[in-house]
Design a protein around this motif. Structure first.
Motif, short mmCIF file in Angstrom:
data_model
loop_
_atom_site.label_atom_id
_atom_site.label_comp_id
_atom_site.label_asym_id
_atom_site.label_seq_id
_atom_site.Cartn_x
_atom_site.Cartn_y
_atom_site.Cartn_z
N GLY A 181 0.80 -1.22 0.00
CA GLY A 181 0.00 0.00 0.00
C GLY A 181 0.83 1.26 0.00
O GLY A 181 2.06 1.24 -0.03
N ASN A 182 0.13 2.39 0.05
CA ASN A 182 0.78 3.69 0.11
C ASN A 182 1.20 3.98 1.54
O ASN A 182 0.38 3.95 2.46
CB ASN A 182 -0.18 4.78 -0.40
N ILE A 405 -10.50 8.87 4.37
CA ILE A 405 -9.15 8.34 4.27
C ILE A 405 -9.12 6.89 4.71
O ILE A 405 -8.48 6.04 4.08
CB ILE A 405 -8.18 9.19 5.12
N LEU A 406 -9.81 6.58 5.79
CA LEU A 406 -9.85 5.20 6.29
C LEU A 406 -10.40 4.25 5.24
O LEU A 406 -9.79 3.21 4.94
CB LEU A 406 -10.69 5.16 7.56
N ILE A 410 -8.05 1.46 3.07
CA ILE A 410 -8.39 0.04 3.19
C ILE A 410 -8.71 -0.54 1.81
O ILE A 410 -8.24 -1.64 1.46
CB ILE A 410 -9.58 -0.15 4.15
N LEU A 411 -9.48 0.16 0.99
CA LEU A 411 -9.80 -0.33 -0.35
C LEU A 411 -8.55 -0.46 -1.20
O LEU A 411 -8.37 -1.45 -1.92
CB LEU A 411 -10.79 0.62 -1.02
N ASP A 412 -7.65 0.55 -1.14
CA ASP A 412 -6.42 0.49 -1.92
C ASP A 412 -5.54 -0.68 -1.48
O ASP A 412 -4.97 -1.39 -2.31
CB ASP A 412 -5.64 1.80 -1.77
N THR A 413 -5.42 -0.88 -0.17
CA THR A 413 -4.58 -1.97 0.34
C THR A 413 -5.15 -3.33 -0.06
O THR A 413 -4.40 -4.22 -0.50
CB THR A 413 -4.47 -1.88 1.87
N GLY A 437 -10.06 0.60 -6.05
CA GLY A 437 -9.46 1.59 -5.15
C GLY A 437 -10.06 2.95 -5.37
O GLY A 437 -11.13 3.10 -5.95
N ARG A 438 -9.33 3.97 -4.92
CA ARG A 438 -9.83 5.33 -5.06
C ARG A 438 -9.88 5.75 -6.50
O ARG A 438 -9.01 5.42 -7.31
CB ARG A 438 -8.94 6.30 -4.24
N ALA A 439 -10.92 6.52 -6.83
CA ALA A 439 -11.11 6.92 -8.23
C ALA A 439 -10.08 7.93 -8.65
O ALA A 439 -9.66 7.95 -9.79
CB ALA A 439 -12.52 7.52 -8.40
#
Length: 444
Positions: A181-182, A405-406, A410-413, A437-439
């Motif tokens: 992840g980031n 952010i939470l 979590i979605l990205d990870t 993940g995030r758009a």
């Protein structure tokens, strides 16, 4: 059985197993550093500081630092100075040709921008450090403690605080390179999650002890509402899509598109979570300029009360304005119209060229409005939850920057973990669907 098999699949991938282990190790180092108190400060004298950071914007700053702010830790300033510097560099990239040129230079340009971001972070840290220490001295004296902070001690501690924040940046970069992840996002996530168990327990006990009857029912209703807000945040973070414009690609001989009517995927929330991050960073400016002072009154005092009407009205309007601003610079109707014309595409009933640009612009303006309002409502949900009697610590998880952010991290990870599994021919984390993940927006 499915969950157990997924854990076994994750553990069987050696590279993924190592990355998760390194991430956990670096997170443990970060959490340990959050409890290392600045030299010369007695931890027993910090009760007043903890009370001061239990409300308003100070509560949000303490959450982002994982509690290090209220602990007078070497990590007290957290990662927020870096985020603020990143936002400033991004804004400069939108308005200054020299920064726009660096953005187009690929990896070399990105490295230059990262270097400028670090320099600006150091400048912000050197400004925030003395302000934090001045407030720390005031809080300790107010609690009846004694602390001596002459100028040379202030200088030393400022350097310690700056070094602590830069070390957090280094940990984030190591997670980027060797973890999952980031890194910066993950550190913020850990800081937010660290406050969740205490807030959850406080709200639970408050409902059981202070309610005349039905306290447990009220608590369960709160949990259901929280889950609904989280579901809305998931849609918001992923980018709710809209297809209001359709066009035909009439390319002779192209079996894929020939004679087939396609759709332009315009998003209701094309700006992602960036407007909330921009607005939150600006709302931190008054308290930063005031030196984290507890004696803030009048308009400045109102801007530090994140549950007050003044703060939330200004915050909501700024989010709506930034949503339009960010959408305008990321979604370019003129470029879309040109691409359509180049591919022999058109919008039925609309002439190519300037009429198409005006039509797309009007469509984006209309669909951006509900997206911006929805984003603004999610952002001020903590204040709404507090009005209905929810504990302030627990109310902060009902929306705002922390929740988005939470959810986003979590979605990205999970998406990254799923990518490792799919690359090695394992099933994904969820059957029949893929995690998105995030758009848009940066990695925080």
């Amino acid at each position: 059985m499915g969950f157990t098999q997924t854990i076994k699949d994750i553990w069987s991938v050696e590279d993924l197993r190592k990355r998760i282990g390194i991430t956990l190790l670096l997170v443990i180092i970060y959490r340990f550093g959050c409890y290392v108190v600045l030299p010369g400060i007695n931890p027993d004298d910090l009760m007043a500081l903890k009370n001061f950071t239990s409300d308003g914007l100070m509560q949000l700053l303490d959450m982002f630092s994982g509690g290090a702010f209220s602990q007078a830790s070497i990590f007290a300033l957290g990662i927020m100075p870096y985020i603020t510097a990143s936002i400033v560099i991004q804004l400069l990239g939108m308005v200054l040709p020299s920064f726009q040129k660096m953005q187009r230079e690929g990896e070399s340009g990105r490295m230059k921008l990262n270097q400028y971001t670090r320099y600006l972070t150091v400048v912000i840290l050197l400004l925030q450090g003395p302000a934090y220490l001045a407030n720390l001295r005031y809080q300790i004296h107010a609690a009846g403690g004694v602390v001596d902070l002459p100028w040379y001690t202030m200088l030393f501690m400022t350097l310690v605080l700056a070094a602590g924040s830069m070390f957090i940046m280094w940990l984030g970069e190591r997670i980027d390179q060797k973890g999952v992840g980031n890194g910066i996002s993950f550190i913020i996530l850990i800081g937010i999650i660290a406050r969740l168990p205490e807030a959850f327990f406080q709200e639970f006990t408050s409902r059981l002890l202070n309610s005349a009857g039905g306290g447990l029912v009220l608590f369960l209703v709160e949990i259901v509402i929280l889950l609904a807000v989280i579901a809305g945040a998931v849609l918001l973070v992923q980018g709710v899509r809209k297809v209001p414009v359709q066009y035909a690609k009439k390319i002779v001989g192209n079996k894929q598109y020939g004679g087939v009517r396609q759709y332009i995927p315009l998003k209701v929330n094309a700006a992602g979570v960036m407007p909330i991050i921009f607005a939150q960073a600006i709302m931190f400016i008054p308290i930063t300029l005031a030196g984290f002072s507890p004696n803030q009154t009048g308009f400045i005092g109102a801007l530090t009360d994140m549950y007050g009407w003044t703060y939330n009205i200004i915050y909501f309007l700024m989010i709506v304005a930034f949503t339009y601003f960010y959408t305008a610079i990321t979604v370019r109707p003129a470029q879309m119209a040109e691409d359509m014309k180049r591919n022999n595409g058109f919008i039925p009933g609309v002439k190519p060229g300037k009429p198409t640009v005006e039509y797309l612009d009007s469509i984006m303006s209309r669909i951006t409005l509900p997206g911006s309002l929805f984003l603004g409502i999610v952002a001020v949900m903590p204040a709404i939850a507090y009005v209905f009697g929810i504990n302030r610590s627990f109310a902060s998880f009902f929306g705002g920057t922390s929740l988005l952010i939470l959810v986003g991290v979590i979605l990205d990870t999970l998406r990254i973990v799923e990518g490792h599994l799919l690359m090695r021919h394992y099933d994904g984390l969820m059957k029949g669907t893929r995690i998105q993940g995030r758009a848009s927006g940066p990695g925080y």
